[in-house]
Design a protein around this motif. Structure first.
Motif, PDB file in Angstrom:
ATOM      1  N   ALA A 124       0.885  -1.287   0.063  1.00  0.00           N
ATOM      2  CA  ALA A 124      -0.053   0.116  -0.118  1.00  0.00           C
ATOM      3  C   ALA A 124       0.957   1.476  -0.091  1.00  0.00           C
ATOM      4  O   ALA A 124       0.562   2.202  -0.663  1.00  0.00           O
ATOM      5  CB  ALA A 124      -0.795   0.032   1.332  1.00  0.00           C
ATOM      6  N   ARG A 125       1.996   0.969   0.723  1.00  0.00           N
ATOM      7  CA  ARG A 125       2.736   2.523   0.712  1.00  0.00           C
ATOM      8  C   ARG A 125       3.299   2.641  -0.525  1.00  0.00           C
ATOM      9  O   ARG A 125       3.654   3.714  -1.013  1.00  0.00           O
ATOM     10  CB  ARG A 125       3.835   2.302   1.865  1.00  0.00           C
ATOM     11  CG  ARG A 125       4.870   3.407   1.870  1.00  0.00           C
ATOM     12  CD  ARG A 125       5.947   3.223   2.785  1.00  0.00           C
ATOM     13  NE  ARG A 125       6.867   2.554   2.355  1.00  0.00           N
ATOM     14  CZ  ARG A 125       8.253   2.528   2.732  1.00  0.00           C
ATOM     15  NH1 ARG A 125       8.565   3.679   3.310  1.00  0.00           N
ATOM     16  NH2 ARG A 125       9.169   1.778   2.246  1.00  0.00           N
ATOM     17  N   TYR A 184       7.095   2.182   9.406  1.00  0.00           N
ATOM     18  CA  TYR A 184       8.366   2.775   8.836  1.00  0.00           C
ATOM     19  C   TYR A 184       8.829   3.968   9.575  1.00  0.00           C
ATOM     20  O   TYR A 184       8.038   5.043   9.576  1.00  0.00           O
ATOM     21  CB  TYR A 184       7.880   3.270   7.521  1.00  0.00           C
ATOM     22  CG  TYR A 184       7.078   2.334   6.530  1.00  0.00           C
ATOM     23  CD1 TYR A 184       7.772   1.615   5.629  1.00  0.00           C
ATOM     24  CD2 TYR A 184       5.645   1.850   6.734  1.00  0.00           C
ATOM     25  CE1 TYR A 184       7.268   0.593   4.762  1.00  0.00           C
ATOM     26  CE2 TYR A 184       5.080   1.166   5.951  1.00  0.00           C
ATOM     27  CZ  TYR A 184       5.968   0.238   4.771  1.00  0.00           C
ATOM     28  OH  TYR A 184       5.261  -0.563   4.201  1.00  0.00           O
ATOM     29  N   ASN A 185       9.808   3.745  10.361  1.00  0.00           N
ATOM     30  CA  ASN A 185      10.172   4.613  11.419  1.00  0.00           C
ATOM     31  C   ASN A 185       9.202   4.989  12.415  1.00  0.00           C
ATOM     32  O   ASN A 185       8.608   3.996  13.128  1.00  0.00           O
ATOM     33  CB  ASN A 185      10.919   5.766  10.769  1.00  0.00           C
ATOM     34  CG  ASN A 185      11.874   5.511   9.781  1.00  0.00           C
ATOM     35  OD1 ASN A 185      12.860   4.664  10.363  1.00  0.00           O
ATOM     36  ND2 ASN A 185      12.122   6.136   8.730  1.00  0.00           N
ATOM     37  N   CYS A 215      -1.793   0.048   8.753  1.00  0.00           N
ATOM     38  CA  CYS A 215      -2.417  -1.143   9.136  1.00  0.00           C
ATOM     39  C   CYS A 215      -2.103  -2.247   8.031  1.00  0.00           C
ATOM     40  O   CYS A 215      -2.380  -1.963   6.906  1.00  0.00           O
ATOM     41  CB  CYS A 215      -3.775  -0.942   9.169  1.00  0.00           C
ATOM     42  SG  CYS A 215      -4.116   0.248  10.735  1.00  0.00           S
ATOM     43  N   ALA A 216      -1.942  -3.540   8.666  1.00  0.00           N
ATOM     44  CA  ALA A 216      -1.752  -4.654   7.558  1.00  0.00           C
ATOM     45  C   ALA A 216      -2.123  -5.938   8.159  1.00  0.00           C
ATOM     46  O   ALA A 216      -2.125  -6.114   9.521  1.00  0.00           O
ATOM     47  CB  ALA A 216      -0.090  -4.794   7.339  1.00  0.00           C
ATOM     48  N   ILE A 217      -2.354  -6.836   7.375  1.00  0.00           N
ATOM     49  CA  ILE A 217      -2.757  -8.330   7.960  1.00  0.00           C
ATOM     50  C   ILE A 217      -1.835  -9.318   8.556  1.00  0.00           C
ATOM     51  O   ILE A 217      -1.689 -10.013   9.303  1.00  0.00           O
ATOM     52  CB  ILE A 217      -3.794  -9.001   7.002  1.00  0.00           C
ATOM     53  CG1 ILE A 217      -3.034  -9.316   5.703  1.00  0.00           C
ATOM     54  CG2 ILE A 217      -4.880  -8.260   6.903  1.00  0.00           C
ATOM     55  CD1 ILE A 217      -3.939  -9.982   4.709  1.00  0.00           C
ATOM     56  N   SER A 218      -0.418  -8.998   7.699  1.00  0.00           N
ATOM     57  CA  SER A 218       0.681  -9.822   8.040  1.00  0.00           C
ATOM     58  C   SER A 218       1.943  -8.960   7.468  1.00  0.00           C
ATOM     59  O   SER A 218       1.748  -8.233   7.056  1.00  0.00           O
ATOM     60  CB  SER A 218       0.520 -11.200   7.484  1.00  0.00           C
ATOM     61  OG  SER A 218       0.775 -11.005   5.882  1.00  0.00           O
ATOM     62  N   SER A 220      10.724  -1.635   6.272  1.00  0.00           N
ATOM     63  CA  SER A 220       9.767  -1.840   7.135  1.00  0.00           C
ATOM     64  C   SER A 220       9.720  -2.923   8.123  1.00  0.00           C
ATOM     65  O   SER A 220      10.304  -3.935   7.815  1.00  0.00           O
ATOM     66  CB  SER A 220       8.366  -1.841   6.598  1.00  0.00           C
ATOM     67  OG  SER A 220       7.923  -2.869   6.089  1.00  0.00           O
ATOM     68  N   ALA A 221       9.025  -2.972   9.322  1.00  0.00           N
ATOM     69  CA  ALA A 221       8.867  -4.070  10.312  1.00  0.00           C
ATOM     70  C   ALA A 221       7.534  -4.298  10.684  1.00  0.00           C
ATOM     71  O   ALA A 221       6.949  -3.376  11.120  1.00  0.00           O
ATOM     72  CB  ALA A 221       9.722  -3.963  11.593  1.00  0.00           C
TER      73      ALA A 221
END
Length: 335
Positions: free
Chosen positions: A105-106, A241-242, A247-250, A258-259
């Motif tokens: 998405a980003r 991201y810093n 929001c993400a499902i996994s 990113s983490a």
């Protein structure tokens, strides 16, 4: 009227409020001692209001009080599976076929602004979900195989991804019935009545907690929408991201740099942020439902040629990588 002291050197002096105003080699003389030497030092020479001016005491205005921090609810944004000619809106890379590359998405937001695929950001509700295939799961629609009880008990085919008739929101099946995706419930055995969360998959549920698949509630004689873990109830994690997050499902929804933070950890680290699979569900919670069965069909694993989503222009089109060959087995009829 305020008398002050002075910094004195030999026979010279400079009025000062304290010794901190004096320089090297100067002695500070306090206001009382200075007055005894007949030297009159004041904080100012004149005051700019006449002494006989009548004053009215007014209470100072209270500064605005800080508002109580409210929890803000966010929902997941879809990414996309893309190749040189077409694209598929997707929530994670696991939903992409072999000939596609997942774009988060980003990445869509910053790298695909001038292409039709940017519309996937707002199309999470339309991304095809999967379907449980074993009889004990009643062919419910869901997003992850761990929501199928059959997948926990057999190595046979138990879950079909990317089913055209399954989506997060209610989908009309054309015969008076509807289908919608439902998800599992993670329950803390020590606090079963209060510590329970709807989650995207079993992987988000701590190993010491109990995992309840959606088929658990299908035996109830009276079903309502509120009996199910619908998308508005499902807590999800986020790609960080810093200091920013999406929001993400996994972790499969995140890109490089990113983490991924799981749903439970996100709640602990950012209690004012509430990431959900969707913001709202399009049916009333108290709506009564009836489970109906249809003749079972074999899944069709052949790629279904979709209307092509042209990368150069036009409106967004969803490409389904696999679908059921006939109507869904599970339908929820409104009465």
């Amino acid at each position: 009227r305020v008398e002050v002291g002075a910094c004195v050197r030999d026979d010279n002096f400079v009025c000062a409020v304290s010794s901190d105003a004096c320089g090297k080699g100067e002695e500070y003389v306090g206001a009382r001692e200075l007055s005894e030497r007949n030297i009159d030092c004041r904080l100012c020479k004149d005051f700019d209001i006449p002494k006989d001016t009548t004053l009215t005491l007014a209470l100072p205005k209270r500064p605005p009080q800080p508002t109580i921090q409210k929890v803000t609810r966010y929902s997941t944004a879809a990414g996309a599976c893309v190749n040189d000619k077409e694209y598929v809106c997707a929530l994670e890379s696991a939903q992409c076929g072999d000939d596609y590359t997942f774009v988060s998405a980003r990445q869509l937001e910053f790298q695909y602004q001038n292409t039709p695929v940017i519309q996937c950001l707002d199309e999470a509700d339309a991304v095809p979900m999967g379907q449980c295939m074993q009889d004990l799961d009643n062919d419910i629609c869901t997003g992850h195989y761990s929501n199928c009880q059959g997948c926990l008990e057999t190595e046979d085919l138990c879950y079909q991804p990317n089913v055209e008739n399954c989506a997060l929101q209610p989908k009309d099946q054309g015969d008076g019935s509807i289908n919608f995706a439902t998800f599992g419930l993670c329950v803390n055995p020590a606090l079963p009545d209060t510590n329970r969360h709807c989650l995207w998959s079993r992987q988000e549920c701590p190993t010491e907690d109990n995992w309840m698949t959606p088929n658990t509630w299908l035996d109830s004689e009276k079903l309502t929408v509120n009996d199910f873990c619908t998308c508005d109830k499902v807590h999800i994690g986020a790609c960080r991201y810093n200091d920013q997050f999406i929001c993400a499902i996994s972790s499969d929804a995140c890109d490089y740099g990113s983490a991924y933070i799981g749903a439970k950890k996100l709640t602990e680290e950012l209690p004012d942020v509430d990431c959900r699979l969707c913001k709202e569900f399009d049916l009333p919670k108290d709506l009564a439902l009836t489970l109906i069965q249809r003749p079972k069909q074999e899944p069709n694993n052949v790629l279904v040629p979709p209307p092509t989503g042209d990368m150069t222009g036009g409106t967004i089109l969803l490409i389904v990588a696999a679908s059921m060959s006939a109507a869904l087995v599970l339908g929820l009829t409104i009465y």
